[in-house]
Write an enzyme that holds these catalytic residues in place. Structure first.
Site, short mmCIF file in Angstrom:
data_model
loop_
_atom_site.label_atom_id
_atom_site.label_comp_id
_atom_site.label_asym_id
_atom_site.label_seq_id
_atom_site.Cartn_x
_atom_site.Cartn_y
_atom_site.Cartn_z
N CYS A 43 -5.28 0.05 28.55
CA CYS A 43 -6.69 0.27 28.89
C CYS A 43 -7.49 -0.95 28.48
CB CYS A 43 -7.16 1.51 28.13
SG CYS A 43 -8.92 1.82 28.20
N SER A 45 -10.12 -1.12 26.88
CA SER A 45 -10.58 -1.04 25.48
C SER A 45 -9.55 -1.68 24.56
CB SER A 45 -10.80 0.41 25.08
OG SER A 45 -11.67 1.03 25.98
N HIS A 48 -10.18 -5.36 24.69
CA HIS A 48 -11.35 -5.78 23.91
C HIS A 48 -10.96 -6.08 22.47
CE1 HIS A 48 -14.58 -5.44 26.72
NE2 HIS A 48 -14.48 -4.15 26.90
N HIS A 64 -4.18 3.84 22.89
CA HIS A 64 -4.85 5.14 22.73
C HIS A 64 -4.64 6.04 23.95
CE1 HIS A 64 -7.59 2.53 24.89
NE2 HIS A 64 -8.13 3.62 25.41
N CYS A 167 -7.21 8.92 28.68
CA CYS A 167 -8.41 8.07 28.64
C CYS A 167 -9.05 7.91 30.00
CB CYS A 167 -8.12 6.71 28.01
SG CYS A 167 -9.59 5.67 27.91
ZN LIG Z 1 -9.15 3.72 27.16
#
Ligand SMILES: [Zn+2]
Ligand SMILES: [Zn+2]
Length: 367
Positions: A43, A45, A48, A64, A167
């Protein structure tokens, strides 16, 4: 019990490749579950944190969006059992704080307490603690989580697609159904057609929206968006050109817009695309401290709204069975979201592939 040695992909420095190392995973404590990892979705995220755009303590294990099989349960666990196939969420909720009672599970006031434990979950072989994205640490062959983070999925659903429910699907579908409550009267614009944006497109289709306008820089993504439900596509460019292109399709503007990129400029564009009384829902995570600037007149005189919907304001334990049912009926297309399936040893290549325009989701599979 001795700690369990697990292979993990460890972040030691922002921007550096993850290192495959053996870490030591604690046993599940009260209310916790040890899950053998089956599949992980990569993902943005995660990226990041890998890049250092969002800071965290290092060394760390990211990851996650994950599904796996329950291997051990701690005392007091009563909703899942050994052998269950489960998908995890980054926002476990307590079910009893004021936010949970009011139906806002992703805003649970005790999420940090749910994640807290009195000794490290993951350690290096020298006994140093290792931090984890959202307390999860799923870029590893096993992980330990609070039972409240886990929803059971039927055996018939492949873990390679079930992980997406954790997610991008729960965020994108949740944003449409819980966050913006899209219905048949709505015209929808979706900015950013990665995993979350593609889930928004699908959910807007399932909600019967009149028009679904997908906007992305990359024509490859728009082709796929059209396959999963977009009625119109716009190749992104300067904001005014995008606004003009959308106004040709929806002259008054759209009644619902979604931002799934994570940049102030695209959040502002989401607002600028709105018809009077329209609602812009901002989903992308932004670098810490970023602010958004919007036209005050359009906000006040047009009764427009701009809102967040963290993790799609999902109701994880209630949503997952419904999402599974929609997948099994062929309404929700999870397979179209998976660009490639790679082995765990290739996770760094998978993170690099996320930057390529053709990638929706890369899934790391242990199966
Ligand atoms: Zn995510
Ligand atoms: Zn709560």
């Amino acid at each position: 019990m001795a700690r369990l040695p697990v292979r993990a992909a460890v972040l030691h420095a922002p921007g550096a490749p993850l290192e495959h190392r053996t870490l030591l995973l604690d046993e599940p404590l009260h209310g916790e579950v040890l899950v053998r990892t089956g599949a992980i979705g990569l993902c943005h995220s995660d990226l990041h944190y890998a890049d250092g755009t969002l800071p965290m303590d290092l060394p760390a294990v990211l990851g996650h969006e994950v599904a796996g099989v329950v291997e051990r349960v701690g005392p007091g666990v009563n909703r899942v059992k050994i052998g269950d196939r489960v998908v995890a969420t980054v926002t476990p909720n307590c079910g009893s704080c004021p936010s949970c009672v009011a139906g806002h599970a992703t805003l649970c006031e005790r999420t940090m307490q749910r994640r807290y434990r009195d000794r490290p979950k993951l350690e290096t072989e020298d006994g140093a603690p290792v931090s984890m994205l959202g307390g999860m640490g799923t870029f590893a062959e096993a992980f330990v989580l609070d039972e409240a983070s886990l929803a059971v999925v039927p055996d018939a659903v492949s873990l390679n697609v079930a992980c997406l429910l954790g997610c991008c699907i729960s965020t994108g579908v949740g944003a449409v159904t819980h966050g913006a409550r899209v219905g048949p009267r709505d015209t929808v614009a979706v900015i950013g057609c990665g995993g979350v944006g593609m889930a928004v497109v699908q959910a807007a289709r399932m909600s019967g929206a009149q028009r679904i306008i997908a906007i992305d820089l990359h024509p490859e993504k728009l082709l796929l968006a059209a396959e999963v439900g977009a009625t119109d596509v716009v190749v992104s460019g300067p904001a005014q050109e995008v606004i003009d292109a959308v106004r040709e399709i929806a002259p008054e503007g759209v009644t619902r817009s979604f931002e799934a990129v994570g940049r102030p400029e695209t959040a502002e564009l989401a607002f600028d695309l709105l018809a009077p009384r329209g609602i812009a829902t901002i989903l992308g995570l932004m670098p810490a401290g970023k602010r958004i600037s919007i036209d005050a007149g359009a906000l006040i005189e047009g009764d427009r709204r701009i809102q967040g919907a963290y993790m799609g304001a999902n109701q994880f334990l209630a949503d997952v069975p419904l999402l599974v049912e929609q997948y099994e009926r062929g309404v929700l297309d999870l397979r179209a979201m998976v660009t490639s399936v790679i082995p765990f040893s290739d996770i760094n290549a998978g993170l690099q592939a996320m930057r390529s325009p053709g990638t929706i989701r890369t899934v790391v599979s242990f199966e």
